[in-house]
Design a protein around this motif. Sequence first.
Motif, PDB file in Angstrom:
ATOM      1  N   ASP A   1       1.119  -0.781   0.613  1.00  0.00           N
ATOM      2  CA  ASP A   1       0.377  -0.054  -0.240  1.00  0.00           C
ATOM      3  C   ASP A   1       1.202   1.440   0.153  1.00  0.00           C
ATOM      4  O   ASP A   1       0.965   2.297  -0.481  1.00  0.00           O
TER       5      ASP A   1
ATOM      6  N   GLN B   1       3.429   0.937  -1.014  1.00  0.00           N
ATOM      7  CA  GLN B   1       4.688   1.594  -2.695  1.00  0.00           C
ATOM      8  C   GLN B   1       3.649   2.574  -3.441  1.00  0.00           C
ATOM      9  O   GLN B   1       3.914   3.327  -4.482  1.00  0.00           O
ATOM     10  N   GLU B   2       2.408   2.122  -3.361  1.00  0.00           N
ATOM     11  CA  GLU B   2       1.053   2.635  -4.456  1.00  0.00           C
ATOM     12  C   GLU B   2       1.285   3.679  -4.176  1.00  0.00           C
ATOM     13  O   GLU B   2       0.975   4.377  -5.022  1.00  0.00           O
ATOM     14  N   ARG B   3       1.553   4.275  -2.923  1.00  0.00           N
ATOM     15  CA  ARG B   3       0.722   5.751  -2.527  1.00  0.00           C
ATOM     16  C   ARG B   3       1.476   6.575  -2.882  1.00  0.00           C
ATOM     17  O   ARG B   3       1.641   7.756  -3.336  1.00  0.00           O
TER      18      ARG B   3
ATOM     19  N   TRP C   1       4.057   5.476  -5.360  1.00  0.00           N
ATOM     20  CA  TRP C   1       4.070   5.585  -7.290  1.00  0.00           C
ATOM     21  C   TRP C   1       3.258   6.568  -7.397  1.00  0.00           C
ATOM     22  O   TRP C   1       3.041   7.756  -8.469  1.00  0.00           O
ATOM     23  N   ALA C   2       1.898   6.845  -6.757  1.00  0.00           N
ATOM     24  CA  ALA C   2       0.740   7.791  -7.441  1.00  0.00           C
ATOM     25  C   ALA C   2       2.054   8.827  -7.040  1.00  0.00           C
ATOM     26  O   ALA C   2       1.437   9.797  -7.733  1.00  0.00           O
ATOM     27  N   ALA C   3       1.695   9.090  -5.854  1.00  0.00           N
ATOM     28  CA  ALA C   3       2.699  10.572  -5.669  1.00  0.00           C
ATOM     29  C   ALA C   3       3.695  10.934  -6.445  1.00  0.00           C
ATOM     30  O   ALA C   3       3.691  12.272  -6.431  1.00  0.00           O
TER      31      ALA C   3
ATOM     32  N   SER D   1       5.876   9.876  -8.735  1.00  0.00           N
ATOM     33  CA  SER D   1       5.884   8.898 -10.406  1.00  0.00           C
ATOM     34  C   SER D   1       5.329  10.574 -11.483  1.00  0.00           C
ATOM     35  O   SER D   1       6.744  10.674 -12.305  1.00  0.00           O
TER      36      SER D   1
ATOM     37  N   THR E   1       7.769   9.608 -18.493  1.00  0.00           N
ATOM     38  CA  THR E   1       7.159   9.689 -19.797  1.00  0.00           C
ATOM     39  C   THR E   1       7.701   9.118 -21.293  1.00  0.00           C
ATOM     40  O   THR E   1       8.209   9.394 -21.789  1.00  0.00           O
TER      41      THR E   1
ATOM     42  N   ARG F   1       8.027  -2.940 -10.878  1.00  0.00           N
ATOM     43  CA  ARG F   1       7.277  -1.503 -10.776  1.00  0.00           C
ATOM     44  C   ARG F   1       8.094  -1.362  -9.293  1.00  0.00           C
ATOM     45  O   ARG F   1       7.832  -0.218  -8.259  1.00  0.00           O
TER      46      ARG F   1
ATOM     47  N   ALA G   1       9.103   2.169  -6.906  1.00  0.00           N
ATOM     48  CA  ALA G   1       8.162   2.980  -6.123  1.00  0.00           C
ATOM     49  C   ALA G   1       9.524   2.657  -4.767  1.00  0.00           C
ATOM     50  O   ALA G   1       9.274   4.609  -3.973  1.00  0.00           O
TER      51      ALA G   1
END
Length: 255
Positions: free
Chosen positions: A37, A39-41, A43-45, A47, A53, A112, A116
């Motif tokens: 969780d 790492q997901e946060r 990544w979102a914040a 990246s 890109t 990934r 992160a």
Amino acid sequence: MPHPADADAPADDDASDAPRFRERPVSFVRRSGRMSDGQERGWAALSPQYLLTVERDAAATSVRPGAPIDPAVVFGRSAPLVVEIGSGQGHAIVHAAGTTPATDFLAVEVFRAGLARTMLDADRAGIDNLRLVEANAPEVLEHLLPPASVDEIWIFFPDPWHKNKHTKRRLIAPDFPAVAARALRIGGRLRLATDWEDYALQMREVMTAAAGFAPAFEGEWAPRFDGRIMTAFERKGLAKGRHIRDLVYIRADGK
């Protein structure tokens, strides 16, 4: 640092051949797995700040030809550029970026969760001279980076693919030096390290035969690179009785 083929890497289509740049197998397999969780946060914040890109070709980690970046635009300045291929959890490159602020760093990884973790650690350290790219390394060197734009390429502990039937997946193979030479400036350096003896021997054989490179060491092996911090992964190899072997080559004038 973890090898690119660790079992907890995310899944996509790169385990099979795609129409372009898959004439030979890639040096990694992105298997099923999930980020935590946190790492997901992260990544979102993070990246948007750290992750480049990339225009894709056929595969999820491909790079479309004809769409290079401008490092000076990406980093907001002109500075020496170091590219680490297979940056894993990012321990080495985050440390290097934090201790060498006058140099820019690019981490190339397909794992990934490792990307992160790298972004989270870089953010905690307040590092702004580091960017990350989720892509197949040869395509980054051939298509994403402009010619002669890189000062050093680091490849530390790439997946050894030690089973005979898998050695064709090794990154350091006869077709790799030309790709690396394209990205490196004249006088730039390619730094290699592995804890697998037969891969070290293959690396040395490939680079000895490579046009456009000259060894930057005397004897059989280069001294340990001071810029590579001791990671848990390297300690694990040493604990198993493996010897760490370093190699370093200079991009020489000429093809």
